[in-house]
Write a protein that holds these residues in place. Structure first.
Motif, PDB file in Angstrom:
ATOM      1  N   ASP A 118     -15.772  -0.856   7.577  1.00 33.80           N
ATOM      2  CA  ASP A 118     -14.891  -1.860   8.160  1.00 33.80           C
ATOM      3  C   ASP A 118     -13.739  -1.114   8.823  1.00 33.80           C
ATOM      4  N   TRP A 119     -13.902  -0.842  10.101  1.00 30.04           N
ATOM      5  CA  TRP A 119     -12.897  -0.006  10.785  1.00 30.04           C
ATOM      6  C   TRP A 119     -11.563  -0.715  10.935  1.00 30.04           C
ATOM      7  N   SER A 120     -11.537  -2.025  10.727  1.00 29.67           N
ATOM      8  CA  SER A 120     -10.250  -2.721  10.809  1.00 29.67           C
ATOM      9  C   SER A 120      -9.366  -2.346   9.616  1.00 29.67           C
ATOM     10  N   ARG A 121      -9.958  -1.710   8.614  1.00 33.06           N
ATOM     11  CA  ARG A 121      -9.193  -1.306   7.433  1.00 33.06           C
ATOM     12  C   ARG A 121      -8.901   0.190   7.411  1.00 33.06           C
ATOM     13  N   GLU A 122      -9.197   0.870   8.503  1.00 34.33           N
ATOM     14  CA  GLU A 122      -8.963   2.317   8.574  1.00 34.33           C
ATOM     15  C   GLU A 122      -7.523   2.656   8.198  1.00 34.33           C
ATOM     16  N   ILE A 123      -7.369   3.670   7.330  1.00 37.27           N
ATOM     17  CA  ILE A 123      -6.015   4.097   6.981  1.00 37.27           C
ATOM     18  C   ILE A 123      -5.840   5.584   7.243  1.00 37.27           C
ATOM     19  N   ASN A 124      -4.572   5.985   7.340  1.00 36.51           N
ATOM     20  CA  ASN A 124      -4.240   7.377   7.614  1.00 36.51           C
ATOM     21  C   ASN A 124      -3.013   7.711   6.775  1.00 36.51           C
ATOM     22  N   THR A 125      -3.156   8.724   5.912  1.00 30.05           N
ATOM     23  CA  THR A 125      -2.062   9.015   4.971  1.00 30.05           C
ATOM     24  C   THR A 125      -0.790   9.480   5.667  1.00 30.05           C
ATOM     25  N   THR A 126      -0.914   9.877   6.949  1.00 28.61           N
ATOM     26  CA  THR A 126       0.275  10.383   7.656  1.00 28.61           C
ATOM     27  C   THR A 126       0.992   9.275   8.428  1.00 28.61           C
ATOM     28  N   ASP A 127       0.445   8.093   8.368  1.00 30.38           N
ATOM     29  CA  ASP A 127       1.068   6.947   9.020  1.00 30.38           C
ATOM     30  C   ASP A 127       2.288   6.506   8.193  1.00 30.38           C
ATOM     31  N   PRO A 128       3.478   6.418   8.800  1.00 33.54           N
ATOM     32  CA  PRO A 128       4.659   6.040   8.006  1.00 33.54           C
ATOM     33  C   PRO A 128       4.482   4.730   7.246  1.00 33.54           C
ATOM     34  N   GLU A 129       3.716   3.815   7.811  1.00 35.43           N
ATOM     35  CA  GLU A 129       3.463   2.553   7.116  1.00 35.43           C
ATOM     36  C   GLU A 129       2.636   2.784   5.854  1.00 35.43           C
ATOM     37  N   TYR A 130       1.877   3.865   5.855  1.00 37.85           N
ATOM     38  CA  TYR A 130       1.127   4.216   4.653  1.00 37.85           C
ATOM     39  C   TYR A 130       2.003   5.035   3.700  1.00 37.85           C
ATOM     40  N   TYR A 131       2.625   6.102   4.223  1.00 40.92           N
ATOM     41  CA  TYR A 131       3.321   6.985   3.277  1.00 40.92           C
ATOM     42  C   TYR A 131       4.602   6.371   2.740  1.00 40.92           C
ATOM     43  N   ARG A 132       5.030   5.285   3.363  1.00 38.72           N
ATOM     44  CA  ARG A 132       6.097   4.490   2.775  1.00 38.72           C
ATOM     45  C   ARG A 132       5.755   4.159   1.319  1.00 38.72           C
ATOM     46  N   TRP A 133       4.506   3.825   1.071  1.00 39.52           N
ATOM     47  CA  TRP A 133       4.103   3.418  -0.280  1.00 39.52           C
ATOM     48  C   TRP A 133       3.791   4.616  -1.172  1.00 39.52           C
ATOM     49  N   THR A 134       3.406   5.719  -0.543  1.00 39.75           N
ATOM     50  CA  THR A 134       3.254   6.958  -1.318  1.00 39.75           C
ATOM     51  C   THR A 134       4.636   7.332  -1.879  1.00 39.75           C
ATOM     52  N   GLN A 135       5.665   7.172  -1.031  1.00 38.19           N
ATOM     53  CA  GLN A 135       7.028   7.465  -1.478  1.00 38.19           C
ATOM     54  C   GLN A 135       7.515   6.435  -2.491  1.00 38.19           C
ATOM     55  N   TRP A 136       7.131   5.203  -2.265  1.00 37.75           N
ATOM     56  CA  TRP A 136       7.546   4.128  -3.183  1.00 37.75           C
ATOM     57  C   TRP A 136       7.050   4.419  -4.607  1.00 37.75           C
ATOM     58  N   ILE A 137       5.795   4.865  -4.695  1.00 37.31           N
ATOM     59  CA  ILE A 137       5.253   5.183  -6.023  1.00 37.31           C
ATOM     60  C   ILE A 137       6.062   6.306  -6.666  1.00 37.31           C
ATOM     61  N   PHE A 138       6.442   7.305  -5.848  1.00 40.93           N
ATOM     62  CA  PHE A 138       7.238   8.400  -6.385  1.00 40.93           C
ATOM     63  C   PHE A 138       8.584   7.891  -6.911  1.00 40.93           C
ATOM     64  N   VAL A 139       9.209   7.027  -6.136  1.00 37.62           N
ATOM     65  CA  VAL A 139      10.510   6.479  -6.558  1.00 37.62           C
ATOM     66  C   VAL A 139      10.363   5.738  -7.883  1.00 37.62           C
ATOM     67  N   ARG A 140       9.286   4.969  -7.977  1.00 37.20           N
ATOM     68  CA  ARG A 140       9.055   4.256  -9.231  1.00 37.20           C
ATOM     69  C   ARG A 140       8.822   5.233 -10.403  1.00 37.20           C
ATOM     70  N   MET A 141       8.106   6.283 -10.127  1.00 38.99           N
ATOM     71  CA  MET A 141       7.881   7.272 -11.186  1.00 38.99           C
ATOM     72  C   MET A 141       9.213   7.899 -11.596  1.00 38.99           C
ATOM     73  N   PHE A 142      10.036   8.184 -10.597  1.00 44.89           N
ATOM     74  CA  PHE A 142      11.356   8.756 -10.891  1.00 44.89           C
ATOM     75  C   PHE A 142      12.164   7.814 -11.776  1.00 44.89           C
ATOM     76  N   LYS A 143      12.135   6.544 -11.405  1.00 43.19           N
ATOM     77  CA  LYS A 143      12.907   5.573 -12.178  1.00 43.19           C
ATOM     78  C   LYS A 143      12.392   5.438 -13.609  1.00 43.19           C
ATOM     79  N   HIS A 144      11.106   5.737 -13.783  1.00 47.71           N
ATOM     80  CA  HIS A 144      10.539   5.672 -15.126  1.00 47.71           C
ATOM     81  C   HIS A 144      10.569   7.008 -15.846  1.00 47.71           C
ATOM     82  N   GLY A 145      11.310   7.949 -15.273  1.00 44.24           N
ATOM     83  CA  GLY A 145      11.454   9.233 -15.948  1.00 44.24           C
ATOM     84  C   GLY A 145      10.229  10.127 -15.874  1.00 44.24           C
TER      85      GLY A 145
END
Length: 803
Positions: A118-145
């Motif tokens: 399903d090419w309409s779901r193609e993702i790219n880890t370097t897309d800021p809209e994607y790595y926004r959430w990679t960073q979000w997970i990190f922030v959450r991990m930070f907040k949880h120690g």
RNA sequence: GCGGGUGUGGCGGAAUGGUAGACGCGGCGGACUCAAAAUCCGCUUCUGGCGACAGAGUGGGGGUUCAAGUCCCUUCACCCGCACCA
């Protein structure tokens, strides 16, 4: 009547699918999530080895569609990482430019497979809209120690000029470039994966994964039960803490060894030994870990100090040796040479005493020629004498706890995950360092922290990221106090983006969450995950860790991301792996041009059992291509001369359906392909005799062929007069009452040796068959006594004779 | 050293304890063709024999069984992973 022109057919069918895509999603149907490990889009493009996994997963996806499932089968790009950055440095272009180009090429090559992605779901880890959430997970991990900074000796790859996680430095080599790693003292971001060690281990049981991978993970986590015991240093106000899995051998501890990096190693060394000790420790530090592991000759230096065995009060010498590792246990051990091979070796070499404390029969041995590591009864152990060693482990540990000189502990080999990289092309770590407030996470609504443009991507020797030179980006204000602050300049490792991408496919364009809860609930966890075994303790471990964390914060509702894992075998060329280095890689582009996509797809399955490595053989593709020619001709001919199915034809049809379905369900895909060949040959024979094929047999063959060779199947479906796609059909069911043959061939044996065979009515009774068998073998049986008659219906008769 | 995997024709590989070698590649022979390619048909584990046939045969050695590639014990070779983890 046309020839099988695969080029034209595949072009035409693809155009049709573009115009009228196969309707996959339908919430009335059960769902199935079939995932490939997404590729790193390298500059070299795909080789035919990559095709194997992608074809396997697509065959499964298409089969599930025909079985009435809605199937999520997505694809994307794991595009951060060193190769793109190195390419950028060399050619002086931005890494994103190279990535875009490579992605384009990869997408083109992947489309050649004609998977139902399903090419309409193609993702790219370097897309800021994607790595926004990679960073979000990190922030959450930070907040949880779970994300913290620490200064410690780390694996450093001098070629990549970056630190490595333990998982990337297995065997003392850089996982990427095989350069021996060195140790460097650096302050880095860590993720507390060790907090999940027990759950990562326990969760393995429930997974339908290859045993090998489960074992690799469980050994990597390396849980062991034992005790930590304090040994006072004689004449000093110090104690040395050791970890042991064998508290039962404590009475036999006759010396101790510290790792050269142990903080006490220098402090407790006596004046006269100091020079030698410094020399030894310096040498150990300079030795690469590869050398240190390879050289098993025991070396060491006596500190001149003594420890006190806390159980029997004996004074025992303390040595320093590099066979003790600083990063496992406490970096110090008690040594029981009688019951540990390494300690035995060390004791022999340096003339240290050996005290036997466990013997097989509870009596002292004459002389120990090697360490006895088995079970037995305790001796020379005071009040514990006579206790079976198995019980003693617990008993001694309890006793130590009671006396306050030791504690029962669980120890892991797993270390926390070194998470920062001193390179440009990765997700910036979303942290701001404030003099007053310390490390402060970037507010979640300000994510993503965009990767800024820099003048040079060149990595530095200092362990600093190229981002550190960008004053205008580095200097910022503290989100908490508003004072002057600096951004974290390290980036995340390549594994960050791939640790959660399977979630994003459920809802790839979501602007407000990493994915919508309902979408996650609908599709996840992944039902079937296909990829190479090389990620056993990297991606697969990290992804499980991330998922468990996301479960804990309520972001997902499951703890294990991949229910079923399948590792496809490699395709080798002249016995060697096809890899990036190039020479022995075969590009699919040329093969597809010469034989067509369908031929290559079927060949990738036909080449051998899917889980084993197989040797590339281009001539076999010709065989598959010839097969597709025969199918084409058979169906085309039979359309001209449709006949009514007789009993024989029905039997063959049902057997074909039964056999092929069975083999497919058993995931024996190479024999599925041979099954197609076998039954097509049979049908061709029948069609020659009967003057054609019946419609139902024809349709069954086409539908079953569709997951494997989708283009030819789709086109044949048109030829038989259909408008809609063959993928709207249902996989045929075998009528089991039609499987039995009318006659069967029974092999005849005498004393287990094959002598003849007879064809009998399938309904014939035991007596009838035995009579016929006796008749057929009458000459050989003449004058012999039959001791025993064995009859396996429909298969074999065996006469056991005497004389 | 520990863990996992694999050993079957000239080659890739098939075989719920029941006719070893399906299917394919290659090879040989034949048909079609002026000829070649393509295609189709037949043969193709090895040894002996013109032959029907006989014997041997799934890395080696033992065992269980009427019957073993398959189950058990033992041994060898190769590949992969981990490895001084106390």
């Amino acid at each position: 009547m046309g020839k099988y022109n695969f080029t034209e057919i595949e072009k035409k069918v693809r155009a049709e699918w573009e115009k009228h895509p196969i309707n996959i999603y339908d919430d009335k149907k059960p769902r199935f999530y079939c995932l490939d490990m997404f590729p790193y889009p390298s500059g070299k493009g795909l080789h035919v080895g990559h095709w194997r996994g992608y074809v396997l997963s697509d065959v499964l996806s298409r089969y599930k569609i025909l079985r009435g499932f809605q199937v999520l089968h997505p694809m994307g790009w794991d595009a951060f990482g060193l190769p793109a950055e190195n390419f950028a440095i060399k050619n002086n272009v931005h890494p994103s430019a190279g990535v875009a180009e490579n992605v384009e090429n990869f997408r083109r090559q992947l489309k050649e497979i004609s998977a139902v992605y399903d090419w309409s779901r193609e993702i790219n880890t370097t897309d800021p809209e994607y790595y926004r959430w990679t960073q979000w997970i990190f922030v959450r991990m930070f907040k949880h120690g779970l994300a913290y900074e620490k200064e410690m000796p780390l694996n450093w790859c001098p070629k990549c000029k970056a630190v490595l996680a333990n998982e990337e430095a297995v065997g003392g080599e850089c996982d990427r470039c095989h350069t021996p790693v060195t140790k460097r003292m650096l302050r880095q971001w860590m993720l507390k994966i060790t907090a999940y060690a027990d759950r990562l281990l326990g969760g393995l049981d429930s997974l339908d994964w290859p045993e090998k991978v489960k074992k690799m993970q469980s050994e990597w986590i390396g849980k062991s039960y034992g005790a930590e015991i304090d040994f006072p240093v004689a004449g000093a106000d110090e104690a040395i803490k050791v970890f042991t899995t064998r508290p039962d051998t404590l009475y036999g501890a006759t010396f101790m060894v510290l790792s050269p990096e142990h903080p006490l190693a220098e402090r407790i060394t006596v004046e006269s030994q100091l020079e030698e000790m410094d020399e030894y420790r310096r040498k150990a530090a300079a030795k690469s870990s590869v050398n240190r592991m390879a050289d098993r000759n025991k070396t060491g230096v006596f500190t001149g100090s003594y420890g006190i065995n806390p159980l029997n009060g004996e004074k025992i010498p303390i040595w320093v040796s590099d066979y003790v590792l600083i990063d496992y246990g406490t970096g110090a051990i008690m040594c029981v040479p009688a019951h540990d091979e390494r300690d035995f070796e060390f004791a022999k070499k340096f003339g240290l005493p050996i005290t036997e404390v466990i013997s097989r029969d509870g009596k002292p041995s004459e002389e120990l020629s090697e360490a006895y590591i088995g079970e037995g009864f305790m001796i020379n152990s005071g009040a514990f004498d006579g206790t079976p060693s198995g019980e003693a482990k617990e008993a001694v540990a309890d006793y130590l706890e009671e006396k306050g000189i030791g504690t029962k502990t669980v120890n892991y080999k797993l270390r926390d995950w070194v998470f920062s990289r001193q390179r440009y092309w990765g997700e910036p770590i979303p942290i701001i360092h404030c003099e007053k407030c310390g490390a402060v996470p970037v507010p979640e609504d300000e994510l993503p922290v965009l990767l800024p443009e820099v003048a040079s991507y060149q990595p530095t020797e200092t362990g600093e990221s190229p981002l550190a030179n960008m004053d205008s980006w580095v200097n910022t204000t503290c989100p908490r106090c508003g004072g002057p602050a600096k951004r974290e300049t390290n980036t995340m490792p390549q594994w960050a983006g791939s640790s959660w991408y399977f979630l994003r496919y459920a809802d790839p364009h979501n602007q407000t969450a990493l994915a919508d809860k309902d979408a996650l609930k609908k599709w996840l966890p992944v039902d079937y995950y296909v990829g190479g075994v090389e990620h056993a303790v990297l991606h697969l471990l990290y992804a499980r860790f991330y998922t468990k964390f996301l479960y804990d914060i309520g972001a997902v509702e499951f703890e294990e991301p991949f229910i079923k894992l399948f590792n496809q075998g490699m395709i080798t060329n002249k016995g060697h792996k096809m890899d990036k280095s190039g020479d022995n890689s075969v590009s699919p582009d040329e093969i597809v041009r010469r034989y067509g996509c369908d031929s290559l797809r079927m060949y990738e399955l036909f080449v051998g059992p899917p889980e084993l490595d197989s040797e590339w053989d281009e001539r076999s593709i010709e065989g598959v291509n010839r097969y597709l020619n025969r199918v084409w001709k058979l169906i085309e001919d039979s359309c001209l001369k449709s006949v009514k199915a007789d009993r024989r034809m029905k039997q063959i049809r049902n057997k074909m359906i039964y056999e092929i379905t069975n083999r497919l369900e058993r995931w024996s895909l190479n024999t599925v392909v041979s099954g197609f060949m076998e039954y097509t040959n049979k049908l061709a024979d029948i069609a020659r005799q009967a003057g054609g094929l019946d419609k139902e047999t024809r349709d069954s063959l086409i539908i079953m062929l569709a997951p494997f060779a989708p283009h030819i199947a789709e086109e044949l479906w048109r030829i038989t007069g259909r408008e809609a796609s063959v993928f709207n059909e249902r996989w045929p069911e075998a009528d089991e009452t039609m499987l039995a043959e009318d006659t069967v061939t029974v092999a005849l044996q005498i004393n287990g040796k094959l002598r003849d065979s007879i064809t009998v009515d399938a309904e014939a009774s035991r007596d009838e068959v035995l009579a016929a068998a006796r008749q057929a073998l009458s000459e050989r049986l003449d004058g012999k006594e039959i001791v025993k008659e064995i009859y396996v219906p429909g298969r074999i008769v065996n006469f056991v004779i005497k004389g």
